[in-house]
Design a protein around this motif. Structure first.
Motif, mmCIF file in Angstrom:
data_model
loop_
_atom_site.group_PDB
_atom_site.id
_atom_site.type_symbol
_atom_site.label_atom_id
_atom_site.label_comp_id
_atom_site.label_asym_id
_atom_site.label_seq_id
_atom_site.Cartn_x
_atom_site.Cartn_y
_atom_site.Cartn_z
ATOM 1 N N TYR A 1 0.842 -1.195 0.000
ATOM 2 C CA TYR A 1 0.000 0.000 0.000
ATOM 3 C C TYR A 1 0.876 1.242 0.000
ATOM 4 N N CYS A 2 0.270 2.364 -0.256
ATOM 5 C CA CYS A 2 1.006 3.617 -0.365
ATOM 6 C C CYS A 2 1.558 4.009 1.006
ATOM 7 N N ASN A 3 2.882 4.180 1.078
ATOM 8 C CA ASN A 3 3.504 4.679 2.293
ATOM 9 C C ASN A 3 3.942 6.125 2.073
ATOM 10 N N PHE A 4 4.618 6.684 3.060
ATOM 11 C CA PHE A 4 4.926 8.113 2.977
ATOM 12 C C PHE A 4 5.895 8.443 1.839
ATOM 13 N N PRO A 5 6.992 7.703 1.639
ATOM 14 C CA PRO A 5 7.871 8.028 0.498
ATOM 15 C C PRO A 5 7.167 7.920 -0.850
ATOM 16 N N ASN B 1 4.584 13.702 -9.033
ATOM 17 C CA ASN B 1 4.239 13.317 -10.405
ATOM 18 C C ASN B 1 3.008 14.052 -10.908
ATOM 19 N N TYR B 2 1.950 14.105 -10.075
ATOM 20 C CA TYR B 2 0.661 14.606 -10.547
ATOM 21 C C TYR B 2 0.460 16.096 -10.318
ATOM 22 N N LEU B 3 1.105 16.642 -9.307
ATOM 23 C CA LEU B 3 0.913 18.067 -9.006
ATOM 24 C C LEU B 3 2.153 18.907 -9.254
ATOM 25 N N GLY B 4 3.288 18.252 -9.453
ATOM 26 C CA GLY B 4 4.528 18.993 -9.659
ATOM 27 C C GLY B 4 5.073 19.623 -8.397
ATOM 28 N N TYR B 5 4.567 19.206 -7.233
ATOM 29 C CA TYR B 5 5.018 19.771 -5.967
ATOM 30 C C TYR B 5 6.297 19.077 -5.497
ATOM 31 N N LYS B 6 7.255 19.868 -5.086
ATOM 32 C CA LYS B 6 8.423 19.338 -4.407
ATOM 33 C C LYS B 6 8.179 19.377 -2.900
ATOM 34 N N GLU B 7 9.111 18.837 -2.159
ATOM 35 C CA GLU B 7 8.891 18.726 -0.715
ATOM 36 C C GLU B 7 8.748 20.087 -0.059
ATOM 37 N N GLU B 8 9.490 21.083 -0.557
ATOM 38 C CA GLU B 8 9.426 22.410 0.065
ATOM 39 C C GLU B 8 8.180 23.185 -0.341
ATOM 40 N N ASP B 9 7.444 22.699 -1.342
ATOM 41 C CA ASP B 9 6.239 23.400 -1.786
ATOM 42 C C ASP B 9 5.026 23.111 -0.905
ATOM 43 N N VAL B 10 5.122 22.125 -0.039
ATOM 44 C CA VAL B 10 4.012 21.757 0.830
ATOM 45 C C VAL B 10 4.395 22.081 2.275
ATOM 46 N N ASN B 11 3.417 22.571 3.024
ATOM 47 C CA ASN B 11 3.652 22.951 4.414
ATOM 48 C C ASN B 11 4.131 21.754 5.236
ATOM 49 N N ASP B 12 5.074 21.994 6.130
ATOM 50 C CA ASP B 12 5.639 20.911 6.955
ATOM 51 C C ASP B 12 4.572 20.241 7.806
ATOM 52 N N ASP B 13 3.628 21.018 8.313
ATOM 53 C CA ASP B 13 2.568 20.433 9.136
ATOM 54 C C ASP B 13 1.710 19.458 8.327
ATOM 55 N N VAL B 14 1.483 19.796 7.046
ATOM 56 C CA VAL B 14 0.704 18.907 6.184
ATOM 57 C C VAL B 14 1.467 17.609 5.947
ATOM 58 N N TRP B 15 2.784 17.726 5.711
ATOM 59 C CA TRP B 15 3.599 16.515 5.519
ATOM 60 C C TRP B 15 3.558 15.632 6.768
ATOM 61 N N LYS B 16 3.684 16.244 7.921
ATOM 62 C CA LYS B 16 3.689 15.464 9.162
ATOM 63 C C LYS B 16 2.350 14.762 9.381
ATOM 64 N N GLU B 17 1.261 15.461 9.052
ATOM 65 C CA GLU B 17 -0.061 14.856 9.224
ATOM 66 C C GLU B 17 -0.256 13.693 8.249
ATOM 67 N N MET B 18 0.221 13.873 7.010
ATOM 68 C CA MET B 18 0.135 12.785 6.040
ATOM 69 C C MET B 18 0.964 11.590 6.477
ATOM 70 N N GLU B 19 2.134 11.850 6.987
ATOM 71 C CA GLU B 19 3.002 10.760 7.437
ATOM 72 C C GLU B 19 2.363 9.988 8.586
ATOM 73 N N ARG B 20 1.584 10.701 9.415
ATOM 74 C CA ARG B 20 0.955 10.064 10.568
ATOM 75 C C ARG B 20 -0.195 9.145 10.161
ATOM 76 N N VAL B 21 -0.944 9.510 9.107
ATOM 77 C CA VAL B 21 -2.171 8.777 8.789
ATOM 78 C C VAL B 21 -2.052 7.865 7.569
ATOM 79 N N VAL B 22 -0.975 7.992 6.762
ATOM 80 C CA VAL B 22 -0.929 7.262 5.497
ATOM 81 C C VAL B 22 -0.890 5.748 5.715
ATOM 82 N N ASP B 23 -0.155 5.285 6.721
ATOM 83 C CA ASP B 23 -0.084 3.844 6.966
ATOM 84 C C ASP B 23 -1.421 3.290 7.455
ATOM 85 N N LYS B 24 -2.141 4.070 8.236
ATOM 86 C CA LYS B 24 -3.439 3.611 8.745
ATOM 87 C C LYS B 24 -4.491 3.565 7.636
ATOM 88 N N ALA B 25 -4.352 4.450 6.661
ATOM 89 C CA ALA B 25 -5.359 4.522 5.594
ATOM 90 C C ALA B 25 -5.291 3.309 4.665
#
Length: 525
Positions: free
Chosen positions: A394-398, A406-430
């Motif tokens: 299943y999809c993990n954080f990396p 790929n789909y949005l053209g966003y690099k890591e610095e283009d997304v807020n750190d809090d959003v990344w942390k929240e995604m990392e917290r819930v992606v495995d559970k989803a």
């Protein structure tokens, strides 16, 4: 001035008279012998020797001529002054070549050679089943006599290898499928092909970067390992098993492997193959540097675990029994003929991947995919057949970050750190597959911020529902990928051993009961 022209005319008349006198005194045969003798004297004292490579050898095309033409195209584009441009059928690039009667210098292992492209008009058209071209083409190779052995033993073989590489690089890769019902195409081939245009690469593949690099290194070691396989006495082939839930990118992985190595793909549809012999013929018609794929092998034909299928049977047949190997036995595991006339046996498929017929070609990769590895027979999973087992998770954080890039053209610095942390917290559970994440991003790709926001909401809601319903893979959904691999492969391989031990224990118990009955009868007597 008049006297000059008069004397010149007299000189020309004398030369013409001498020429006619020579022709009348010396016959053509004598003149030809003299020229032949003069050429021998010239070559005897010359330090060079010459080799002619013609385009047409009798009525057949000379493969060496085509190889030299392709080989020189790699250096002509840099060193040549006058070039010819061509583009072959099914080719994605333009090829440079020497123009008529042009020459180029090449170097091989410190030895300098001269190539000349000789083009002359054909004088007479000889009788042939197919007309010859009006121009007579060929290459002349000039080398020093002292380098003759090196050139003939190594240089020409090197040219053939380089030409094959250039041809494969320039030519579009093809996707093959076996013809319906084993029929042949117009050329007598059992495979039908279309250009392979899948854009998947390892850069765009949603997978952990460390795991991706391991797979790429393994593929590269295989492609460059001809000498290793020869030295160890192994057939130059390798097997990969891709397994995991649907939508985790197994087909994209196959396309990325083909694009990475530049191999063609043979997509084998087992339901259209009627017998083991037909399966072998299909294998013989595959080319080197190719990937042979059987997708969803657990659903193609009945090749599931023999021992599980035989638990309800009265007698259990061994894989090594003649009936099982020939497909004439009964039972669900023997590969008997079904309603569609399919008589492929497990033995036939095993020999296809690892038997004597599997080494009739070289540099080939076998890829099997399945959603349920526990359904496959352990004989299919062992090393030598499926050398590398790749769990498509299943999809993990990396992998989530790769999809967003790929789909949005966003690099890591283009997304807020809090959003990344929240995604990392819930992606495995989803436990969302890369296909589900991709769809969530595609539908909102015009509004990138909305896409990120809705993806995060989906991850949270699905993760909370999984926790509430207890559908996680482990405690708190934190079961590692290695534990998943161990669990599923152990279920597939160890179950057969346990069932065999159970059958042996049952037989021992029956023998013990029978012995006790005999003892009781003896005591009564």
């Amino acid at each position: 001035m008049k006297e000059y022209w008069t004397s010149l005319a007299s000189l020309l008349g004398v030369l013409a008279f001498c020429q006619s006198l020579m022709q009348s005194i010396f016959p053509p045969e004598l003149r030809f012998a003299f020229l032949k003798f003069f050429n021998r004297i010239f070559h005897l004292f010359s330090t060079y020797c010459y080799f002619d490579i013609t385009e047409i050898d009798g009525v057949n095309t000379n493969e060496l001529y085509n190889a030299v033409q392709l080989y020189l195209s790699s250096s002509v584009s840099i060193a040549g002054n006058r070039l010819s441009l061509t583009r072959a059928v099914n080719s994605s690039s333009i090829t440079f070549g020497l123009s008529n009667n042009d020459s180029i210098i090449d170097t091989f292992n410190g030895v300098t050679v001269l190539w000349e492209h000789v083009v002359t008009q054909r004088q007479t058209q000889t009788f042939a089943w197919r007309p010859l071209p009006e121009e007579k083409r060929g290459f002349t190779l000039r080398i020093k006599k002292k380098n003759k052995t090196l050139i003939l033993n190594s240089y020409l073989d090197y040219i053939m290898e380089r030409a094959n590489e250039i041809r494969r690089k320039n030519q579009d890769r093809l996707l093959y499928t076996n013809s319906r019902g084993g029929s042949l195409d117009s050329r007598g081939h059992p495979w039908e092909s279309v250009p392979f245009k899948h854009p998947s690469t390892f850069d765009t593949l949603a997978m952990d970067p460390i795991k991706k690099q391991q797979i790429m290194d393994d593929l590269l070691d295989f492609a460059e390992g001809q000498l290793f396989y020869q030295k160890t006495g192994r057939a130059w082939k390798r097997g990969y098993l891709l397994y995991g839930p649907p939508g985790t990118g197994k087909s994209s992985m196959i396309a990325a492997m083909a694009n990475y190595l530049g191999y063609d793909i043979y997509d084998l549809e087992l339901t259209e193959v009627h017998s083991n012999s037909e399966l072998r013929k299909l294998l013989m018609k595959t080319s080197s540097k190719s990937i042979i794929v059987i997708e969803d092998i657990d659903c193609s034909i009945n090749l599931t675990n023999r021992k599980k299928n035989s638990t309800n049977a009265v007698t259990q047949k061994s894989y090594y029994d003649p009936e099982t190997r020939t497909g004439s036995g009964s039972g669900s595991g023997s590969g008997e003929e079904s309603g569609n006339g399919n008589t492929i046996t497990l033995s036939g498929l095993l020999n296809f991947t690892d038997g004597l017929w599997s080494c009739c070609g070289s540099e080939r990769i076998f890829v099997f995919t399945t959603n349920h590895i526990e359904k496959l027979d352990p004989a299919l999973l062992r090393s030598g057949r499926m050398d590398m087992h790749i769990y498509m998770s299943y999809c993990n954080f990396p992998s989530l970050k790769i999809l967003i890039k790929n789909y949005l053209g966003y690099k890591e610095e283009d997304v807020n750190d809090d959003v990344w942390k929240e995604m990392e917290r819930v992606v495995d559970k989803a436990e969302m597959t890369p296909a589900d994440v991709s769809e969530a991003l595609i539908k909102n790709r015009r509004d990138k911020e909305k896409a990120i926001r809705e993806l995060l909401d989906d991850l949270k809601s699905i993760g909370e529902r999984n926790v509430k319903n207890g559908k996680l893979r482990g405690r708190n959904g934190n079961l590692t990928e290695l534990e998943i691999v161990v669990e599923q492969e152990k279920r597939a391989i160890v179950d057969s051993q346990n069932e065999e031990d159970g059958n042996n224990n049952d037989e021992a118990e029956e023998e013990e009961i029978e012995l006790e009955d005999n003892i009781c009868k003896t005591r009564e007597d």
